[in-house]
Write a protein that holds these residues in place. Sequence first.
Motif, short mmCIF file in Angstrom:
data_model
loop_
_atom_site.label_atom_id
_atom_site.label_comp_id
_atom_site.label_asym_id
_atom_site.label_seq_id
_atom_site.Cartn_x
_atom_site.Cartn_y
_atom_site.Cartn_z
N TYR A 1 8.52 -11.66 0.36
CA TYR A 1 7.54 -11.83 -0.95
C TYR A 1 8.42 -12.41 -1.81
N THR A 2 7.49 -13.21 -2.88
CA THR A 2 8.04 -13.63 -4.23
C THR A 2 7.04 -13.25 -5.34
N LEU A 3 7.52 -12.66 -6.00
CA LEU A 3 6.69 -11.98 -7.25
C LEU A 3 7.24 -12.62 -8.68
N THR A 4 6.13 -13.07 -9.31
CA THR A 4 6.37 -13.56 -10.58
C THR A 4 6.70 -12.58 -11.53
N LEU A 5 7.68 -12.70 -12.30
CA LEU A 5 8.06 -11.79 -13.47
C LEU A 5 7.48 -11.96 -14.36
N PRO A 6 6.89 -10.96 -15.16
CA PRO A 6 5.94 -11.27 -16.57
C PRO A 6 7.04 -11.31 -17.84
N ARG A 7 6.55 -12.05 -18.61
CA ARG A 7 7.36 -12.42 -19.97
C ARG A 7 6.85 -11.32 -21.18
N ASP A 8 5.63 -10.55 -21.00
CA ASP A 8 5.20 -9.97 -21.84
C ASP A 8 5.34 -8.31 -21.78
N VAL A 9 6.72 -8.13 -21.27
CA VAL A 9 6.86 -6.66 -21.16
C VAL A 9 8.15 -6.44 -22.08
N GLN B 1 12.72 7.80 -14.01
CA GLN B 1 11.47 7.88 -14.03
C GLN B 1 10.66 6.39 -13.78
N TYR B 2 9.81 6.39 -12.95
CA TYR B 2 8.90 5.18 -12.88
C TYR B 2 7.93 5.09 -13.99
N THR B 3 7.71 3.96 -14.75
CA THR B 3 6.65 3.74 -15.80
C THR B 3 5.67 2.77 -15.46
N ALA B 4 4.39 3.25 -15.44
CA ALA B 4 3.47 2.33 -15.23
C ALA B 4 2.45 2.10 -16.32
N ASP B 5 2.12 1.09 -16.80
CA ASP B 5 0.84 1.06 -17.93
C ASP B 5 0.07 -0.02 -17.55
N GLY B 6 -0.05 -0.35 -16.41
CA GLY B 6 -1.04 -1.33 -15.90
C GLY B 6 -0.80 -2.72 -16.26
N THR B 7 0.30 -2.98 -16.92
CA THR B 7 0.39 -4.48 -17.37
C THR B 7 1.41 -5.19 -16.28
N GLY C 1 0.77 -2.08 -2.02
CA GLY C 1 0.78 -2.75 -3.15
C GLY C 1 2.37 -3.25 -3.49
N LEU C 2 2.48 -4.10 -4.31
CA LEU C 2 3.88 -4.49 -4.51
C LEU C 2 3.85 -4.61 -6.26
N ALA C 3 4.52 -3.77 -6.84
CA ALA C 3 4.59 -3.72 -8.55
C ALA C 3 5.79 -3.81 -8.94
N ILE C 4 5.91 -4.35 -9.93
CA ILE C 4 7.20 -4.26 -11.07
C ILE C 4 6.81 -3.07 -12.16
N VAL C 5 7.70 -2.07 -12.00
CA VAL C 5 7.49 -1.00 -12.97
C VAL C 5 8.62 -0.72 -14.02
N GLY C 6 8.62 -0.37 -14.88
CA GLY C 6 9.69 0.31 -15.62
C GLY C 6 10.33 1.43 -15.05
N PHE C 7 11.78 1.43 -15.17
CA PHE C 7 12.49 2.45 -14.50
C PHE C 7 13.32 3.00 -15.59
N VAL D 1 16.57 -8.90 -20.72
CA VAL D 1 17.13 -8.67 -21.87
C VAL D 1 17.11 -9.71 -22.83
N GLN D 2 17.06 -9.24 -24.16
CA GLN D 2 17.09 -10.29 -25.31
C GLN D 2 18.08 -10.98 -25.43
N ARG D 3 19.30 -10.53 -25.48
CA ARG D 3 20.40 -11.21 -25.52
C ARG D 3 21.58 -10.99 -24.58
N ASP D 4 22.46 -11.71 -24.51
CA ASP D 4 23.62 -11.50 -23.34
C ASP D 4 24.11 -10.35 -23.45
N ASN D 5 24.37 -9.54 -22.24
CA ASN D 5 25.27 -8.41 -22.14
C ASN D 5 24.66 -7.02 -22.80
#
Length: 156
Positions: A71-79, A52-58, A42-48, A116-120
Amino acid sequence: MKKILALAAVATVALSSCSLYGTRSAAVSGQLKGFSPNQNLGLAIVGFNNGQYTADGTQAQVIDKFLTGGYTLTLPRDVPYGTYRVIVFRDANNDGRFNTGDTVLSRDNGKFLVYVQRDNQYFNGTKYGWNIYNAANRDIQTTILNNYDLEAVAAQ
């Protein structure tokens, strides 16, 4: 065949540079090196965070027992805003998700995906949305998120 490869390359760049609902980049791409097929990879985007890796299934994930090559993997917007990694893992329980008990098969490539929510916000040079931060040379990619290559650990 050359036309198909050229089209695939153009599509990867186009996906990497597109914008979805205000995020600067919506996909990450790279090469997979040294992974054996037929392992329920599997290929997954996980919090780091804090080592520690963080997996919440989303997080966005791709399950393919023949996962090899690129591979090309779409990045989520709802994390939440923060640092993430793309990993290759063995889906031991066949549930289609990275779970705490699944084995991570990819090495640490020294790069973070930074949302990030804002630059820098977390690292100097990051721009609003998704970025790649290379810890080895403090390089930041802010528009085309490519060369996020993953290599297999020695023993699979």
